[in-house]
Design a protein around this motif. Structure first.
Motif, mmCIF file in Angstrom:
data_model
loop_
_atom_site.group_PDB
_atom_site.id
_atom_site.type_symbol
_atom_site.label_atom_id
_atom_site.label_comp_id
_atom_site.label_asym_id
_atom_site.label_seq_id
_atom_site.Cartn_x
_atom_site.Cartn_y
_atom_site.Cartn_z
ATOM 1 N N GLY A 1 -9.686 3.596 60.384
ATOM 2 C CA GLY A 1 -8.853 2.728 59.520
ATOM 3 C C GLY A 1 -8.128 3.468 58.667
ATOM 4 N N VAL A 2 -7.830 3.077 57.411
ATOM 5 C CA VAL A 2 -6.809 3.783 56.347
ATOM 6 C C VAL A 2 -7.630 3.725 55.078
ATOM 7 C CG1 VAL A 2 -4.890 3.228 57.568
ATOM 8 C CG2 VAL A 2 -5.798 1.784 55.821
ATOM 9 N N THR A 3 -7.288 4.627 54.362
ATOM 10 C CA THR A 3 -7.761 4.590 52.796
ATOM 11 C C THR A 3 -6.435 4.581 52.015
ATOM 12 O OG1 THR A 3 -9.490 6.272 53.261
ATOM 13 C CG2 THR A 3 -8.611 6.297 51.274
ATOM 14 N N PHE A 4 -6.671 3.902 51.221
ATOM 15 C CA PHE A 4 -5.244 3.580 50.053
ATOM 16 C C PHE A 4 -5.511 4.743 49.111
ATOM 17 C CE2 PHE A 4 -6.214 -0.727 51.833
ATOM 18 C CZ PHE A 4 -4.898 -0.941 52.003
ATOM 19 N N VAL A 5 -4.392 5.329 48.764
ATOM 20 C CA VAL A 5 -4.286 6.370 48.065
ATOM 21 C C VAL A 5 -3.181 5.942 46.604
ATOM 22 C CG1 VAL A 5 -3.572 8.667 47.453
ATOM 23 C CG2 VAL A 5 -4.569 8.088 49.585
ATOM 24 N N TYR A 6 -3.889 5.917 45.431
ATOM 25 C CA TYR A 6 -2.898 5.144 44.452
ATOM 26 C C TYR A 6 -2.597 6.439 43.581
ATOM 27 C CZ TYR A 6 -4.704 0.717 45.969
ATOM 28 O OH TYR A 6 -4.986 -0.448 46.659
ATOM 29 N N ASP A 7 -1.526 7.147 43.829
ATOM 30 C CA ASP A 7 -1.243 8.283 43.411
ATOM 31 C C ASP A 7 0.087 8.381 42.437
ATOM 32 O OD1 ASP A 7 0.364 8.043 45.456
ATOM 33 O OD2 ASP A 7 0.044 9.889 46.309
ATOM 34 N N ASN A 8 0.701 7.271 42.227
ATOM 35 C CA ASN A 8 1.743 6.846 41.396
ATOM 36 C C ASN A 8 1.508 5.473 40.533
ATOM 37 O OD1 ASN A 8 4.408 6.496 40.124
ATOM 38 N ND2 ASN A 8 5.384 6.970 41.974
ATOM 39 N N ASN A 9 0.407 5.750 39.810
ATOM 40 C CA ASN A 9 0.344 4.469 38.806
ATOM 41 C C ASN A 9 1.519 3.836 38.112
ATOM 42 O OD1 ASN A 9 -2.483 3.752 39.422
ATOM 43 N ND2 ASN A 9 -3.012 5.433 38.290
ATOM 44 N N LYS A 10 2.541 4.778 37.773
ATOM 45 C CA LYS A 10 3.844 4.085 37.012
ATOM 46 C C LYS A 10 4.487 3.237 38.203
ATOM 47 C CE LYS A 10 4.305 8.030 33.689
ATOM 48 N NZ LYS A 10 4.934 8.862 32.991
ATOM 49 N N ALA A 11 4.732 3.556 39.044
ATOM 50 C CA ALA A 11 5.559 2.805 40.130
ATOM 51 C C ALA A 11 4.378 1.569 40.318
ATOM 52 C CB ALA A 11 5.606 3.511 41.521
ATOM 53 N N PHE A 12 3.243 1.809 40.386
ATOM 54 C CA PHE A 12 2.748 0.400 40.883
ATOM 55 C C PHE A 12 2.554 -0.366 39.541
ATOM 56 C CE2 PHE A 12 -0.860 -2.419 41.721
ATOM 57 C CZ PHE A 12 -0.649 -2.322 43.302
ATOM 58 N N MET A 13 2.620 0.214 38.459
ATOM 59 C CA MET A 13 2.580 -0.779 37.115
ATOM 60 C C MET A 13 4.078 -1.624 37.092
ATOM 61 S SD MET A 13 0.839 -1.878 34.503
ATOM 62 C CE MET A 13 -0.330 -0.434 34.032
ATOM 63 N N ARG A 14 4.932 -1.012 37.538
ATOM 64 C CA ARG A 14 6.195 -1.244 37.492
ATOM 65 C C ARG A 14 6.405 -2.567 38.576
ATOM 66 N NH1 ARG A 14 8.516 4.410 37.106
ATOM 67 N NH2 ARG A 14 8.868 4.589 35.015
#
Length: 111
Positions: A53-66
């Motif tokens: 499977g895969v693991t989600f890596v949220y390493d850019n919270n600024k991009a995600f917030m946008r």
């Protein structure tokens, strides 16, 4: 356009008053171009070395917030407002938004 409603655990004070729900819609390709990738997928292997499977890596919270700001249909909700939601709401909202980004909003009554 199909949307998904997200309920917050406490009201969010926006520029247009308080809200308890957010209406999420699918982002456009422009969000990727304008903000970059909101997360990455890292392949995961099992003990036997085989893909698991895969693991989600949220390493850019600024991009995600946008992305979130673009995905929220209600007016008056920007990144400054979203920063005030609880951490648990942010984690849940991020999970819902991730599914929408990957799969789109699923129609509750498919034809």
């Amino acid at each position: 356009m199909t949307t998904e409603t997200f309920t917050l655990t406490r009201p969010l004070k926006t520029h247009n008053g308080e809200v308890l729900t957010l209406t999420l819609q699918e982002p456009t390709a422009g969000a990727f171009i304008d903000y970059g990738e909101p997360f990455t997928l890292k392949p995961r292997k099992g003990e036997d070395g085989e893909p698991e499977g895969v693991t989600f890596v949220y390493d850019n919270n600024k991009a995600f917030m946008r992305f979130l700001v673009d995905m929220i249909a209600e007016k008056g909700i920007d990144d400054l407002v979203l920063k005030s939601i609880s951490a648990s709401d942010f984690q849940r909202l991020r999970g819902v938004a991730t599914n929408i980004i990957l799969l789109g909003v699923q129609d509750e009554r498919p034809t």
